[in-house]
Design a protein around this motif. Structure first.
Motif, short mmCIF file in Angstrom:
data_model
loop_
_atom_site.label_atom_id
_atom_site.label_comp_id
_atom_site.label_asym_id
_atom_site.label_seq_id
_atom_site.Cartn_x
_atom_site.Cartn_y
_atom_site.Cartn_z
N SER A 73 0.82 -1.21 0.00
CA SER A 73 0.00 0.00 0.00
C SER A 73 0.86 1.27 0.00
N ARG A 74 2.06 1.21 0.55
CA ARG A 74 2.94 2.39 0.56
C ARG A 74 3.30 2.81 -0.87
N LEU A 75 3.43 1.83 -1.74
CA LEU A 75 3.78 2.15 -3.13
C LEU A 75 2.64 2.87 -3.82
N ARG A 153 -4.75 -8.28 -10.56
CA ARG A 153 -4.62 -8.90 -9.25
C ARG A 153 -4.11 -7.90 -8.21
N PHE A 154 -3.16 -7.05 -8.59
CA PHE A 154 -2.64 -6.06 -7.65
C PHE A 154 -3.75 -5.08 -7.25
N HIS A 155 -4.59 -4.69 -8.20
CA HIS A 155 -5.69 -3.79 -7.89
C HIS A 155 -6.67 -4.45 -6.94
N ASP A 161 -9.50 -1.74 -2.04
CA ASP A 161 -10.07 -1.53 -0.70
C ASP A 161 -9.21 -0.64 0.19
N ASP A 162 -8.27 0.07 -0.39
CA ASP A 162 -7.42 0.97 0.41
C ASP A 162 -8.13 2.32 0.55
N ALA A 167 -11.34 7.84 -4.53
CA ALA A 167 -12.31 7.15 -5.39
C ALA A 167 -12.14 7.62 -6.83
N GLY A 168 -12.18 6.71 -7.75
CA GLY A 168 -12.06 7.05 -9.17
C GLY A 168 -10.65 7.31 -9.62
#
Length: 668
Positions: A73-75, A153-155, A161-162, A167-168
């Motif tokens: 998530s940091r990336l 898959r990464f998304h 959900d982060d 949004a968007g």
């Protein structure tokens, strides 16, 4: 050349400079320097160390593998904006011919290092995404410096959900490049345009905190870019070379302390490279030091670049003892097709073999100064001779209890079998009257054990440092230097202190913090001449088996059977087979491992051969009962066995030794 490693789950970042090939050579060089400077700076802004990553130069781009302990998530939250800010700073201070606009792709999955770099499906996917039409068009349609795409898959796993991702921010796109036919998620620019009022109101209610944080960071980065627009040109930062991979094979006992010191060595390796780049990456593997790992080394580690069940081929071997090294060197000398050379160096630690006892047993057998006589140790936990430490325990027991024993000596099998009967594999050590004979650090860290030091000489594990050279591979001066530096690291004060804290003695014999009253090295050290022969002899002596006794029922035969049963352990079994021409085949049918023929009178001629191999040994009661003309002699001769006579001039001891050698001496 590198060594294959086990696959690790890594975050994969791939970047590519747009229109790189259209630039002049000078412009390309300045662009590459700016690209690496931007990556280093962006990682620093995110609190990450770029030099701690594995990265490979791709000419107009870079492949970066993020360490597994960095949250993905940091990336997503920070890196795109941080990298965009660094690129704007570069573009504002350099000529247009060196300006940088990037396509960026992020995936995650299993990645493996091999001799030439890294491989993995998600590495391939990252470059397919970089080359995709949606990402190229996204960068062409904007004036921003960066366009980002992430895999489906990464998304799903990270981005969707982060709550810190606006949004968007990402749009679904279809990707079709070579074998890839899938959708991905595109983010064309750093800041995201404000959505319409209805969506903005709902977004504020659900995510007001994280959104403010993200936009605040973008503003800070933009401010930095404007402030530094007139600053001096950043210094050129060429890429860090890949760290030298060092595979260290060690025994299980030393694995914890070796792993900790290896981590410290990796960090220390930044000090012996330019620009503080990581100079070494250490992989610690474990194996049965005296058996499996040594056999793999002695066998040439099938396939110079293969992974075996022992792991990757080692560059450093840290066995328990020098007698293990001698065993492997002997195997190497016998096989001209094996291209391995061992360079044994002095000890990095020491471990005397001592006795552990429960408080009650220690009071009974221990002396005032903490010594103990071997003759007082009646029962002990059976050692595991798959490790060099276990072989040292057998050597200590054989020396202390038997006055020394050579496995090939005529009475060795009987002596070891008698010693084995006192071992127990069921009762826990240091409970009741069961002692623990083991290296000092094991006894000191075993619950309920008090340390006792055997009188006389001690068997001491010397823990040598062994450099392993694979002579069929190209010479690698960088790795040789790292091996030497790793050895020096293990010998420095910090590592030697860690070795003592784990209960080992250091290379000079100083005891660990959990050691006993002995502060110096033993006055007399018992040498282990042939550890491998001793290991085989002990394994044969402890192996359970089915012994078929073919007896003529004479008083001498009955008495000898009783003596033989006294040598059997709880896992052994005796079956009685009636004498006759088919006695040996009947013993095979009843799953016998060995057959003992006992006769006071001539026995029937045995049928030639058996349906399965079986060891045969015989005892004849009476002078001449083993003469070459007898059926007893013919039966054992056909199976490469021995025949012993118990007559007027010979007692049963020699016959028992012959039988023990036939049943339990097969390891020698």
């Amino acid at each position: 050349m590198g060594t294959p490693t086990h696959p690790l789950h890594r975050t994969v970042l791939a970047v590519d400079v747009s229109s790189f090939g259209r630039r002049a050579v000078n412009g390309q060089g300045e662009t590459r320097r700016g690209l690496y400077a931007a990556l280093v700076g962006a990682f620093d802004v995110c609190g990450l160390d770029f030099s701690a990553t594995h990265h490979e130069d791709r000419g107009d781009g870079v492949l970066v593998l993020i360490p597994p302990d960095v949250a993905k998530s940091r990336l997503v939250r920070l890196l795109p904006e941080a990298l965009a800010g660094e690129l704007r700073r570069h573009n504002a201070t350099h000529h247009e011919s060196a300006s940088i606009r990037l396509r960026v792709a992020i995936t995650a999955g299993e990645v493996q290092h091999d001799a030439h770099g890294v491989v993995g499906d998600d590495v391939n996917l990252a470059f397919r995404l970089l080359d995709s039409d949606p990402l190229r068009r996204a960068l062409e349609r904007t004036d921003d410096v960066l366009a980002l795409i992430v895999s489906r898959r990464f998304h799903e796993d990270v981005v969707r959900d982060d709550p810190a991702v606006p949004a968007g921010a990402f749009q679904r796109v279809e990707v079709g490049v070579k074998e890839v036919r899938d959708h991905a998620w595109l983010r064309a620019t750093g800041p995201v345009a404000a959505p319409g009022p209805r969506h903005r109101s709902r977004h504020r209610r659900k995510r007001s905190g994280p959104r403010s944080t993200a936009l605040g960071l973008v503003a800070v980065l933009l401010g930095i870019a404007v402030t530094d627009a007139s600053a001096a040109v950043p210094p050129a930062v060429p890429p860090c070379p890949a760290p030298v991979q060092l595979v260290v094979l060690t025994s299980r006992d030393k694995e914890p302390v070796v792993t900790r010191t290896a981590v410290e060595f990796e960090e220390e390796s930044r000090g012996f490279t330019e620009r503080g780049c990581k100079g070494a990456s250490v992989q610690v593997t474990t194996g049965s030091s005296a058996h499996g790992a040594a056999a793999a080394l002695g066998g040439g580690w099938e396939g110079a670049q293969d992974l075996t069940e022992q792991g990757a081929q080692p560059h450093v071997w840290l066995p328990d003892s020098s007698f293990e090294v001698e065993r492997v060197r002997t195997a190497l000398d016998r096989d001209p097709h094996v291209h391995v050379r061992l360079d044994p160096r002095p000890s990095i630690a020491r471990s005397p073999v001592v006795v552990g006892a429960s408080p009650e047993l220690a009071e009974r057998i221990g002396e005032v100064d903490g010594d103990v006589r071997w003759s007082a140790v009646d029962r002990f936990a059976a050692p595991d001779v798959s490790e060099g430490a276990g072989v040292a325990v057998v050597a200590a027991l054989a020396d202390g209890q038997l006055g020394g024993v050579h496995p090939a000596a005529p009475g060795a099998a009987l002596a070891l079998r008698d010693l084995v009967r006192r071992g127990t594999a069921t009762a826990p050590p240091c409970t009741g009257d069961v002692a623990l004979v083991a290296p000092e650090q094991e006894v000191a860290t075993t619950r309920g054990c008090r340390l006792l030091y055997p009188t006389g000489g001690l068997v001491v594990l010397d823990h040598p440092f062994v450099a392993v050279e694979w002579t069929a591979l190209p010479e690698n001066p960088r790795r040789r230097r790292v091996v030497d530096l790793f050895e020096a690291h293990l010998r420095d004060g910090g590592s030697q202190g860690a070795i003592r804290r784990d209960g080992f003695r250091d290379m000079n014999g100083a005891p660990g913090l959990v050691g006993g009253p002995r502060t110096g090295p033993p006055s007399e050290v018992v040498e282990v001449d042939d550890g491998e022969a001793l290991r085989r002899a002990w394994e044969a002596a402890v192996a359970p088996g089915v012994v078929a006794v073919v007896s003529d029922g004479s008083p001498d035969a009955v008495a000898f059977t009783s003596s033989l049963e006294g040598l059997l352990g709880p896992r052994d079994r005796v079956v009685a087979v009636a004498p006759g021409p088919g006695s040996l085949e009947e013993a095979v049918r009843r799953d016998a491992d060995a057959v003992v023929l006992l006769a006071s009178s001539p026995v029937p001629q045995q049928a030639p051969g058996t349906s399965a191999p079986v060891r045969v040994v015989a005892v004849g009661f009476g002078d001449g009962s083993c003469a070459v003309s007898t059926a007893l002699y013919a039966a054992v001769k056909a199976h490469d066995g021995e025949c012993a006579e118990v007559g007027a001039g010979s007692g049963t001891q020699g016959a028992l030794e012959t039988v023990a050698r036939g049943i339990w001496g097969r390891g020698t």
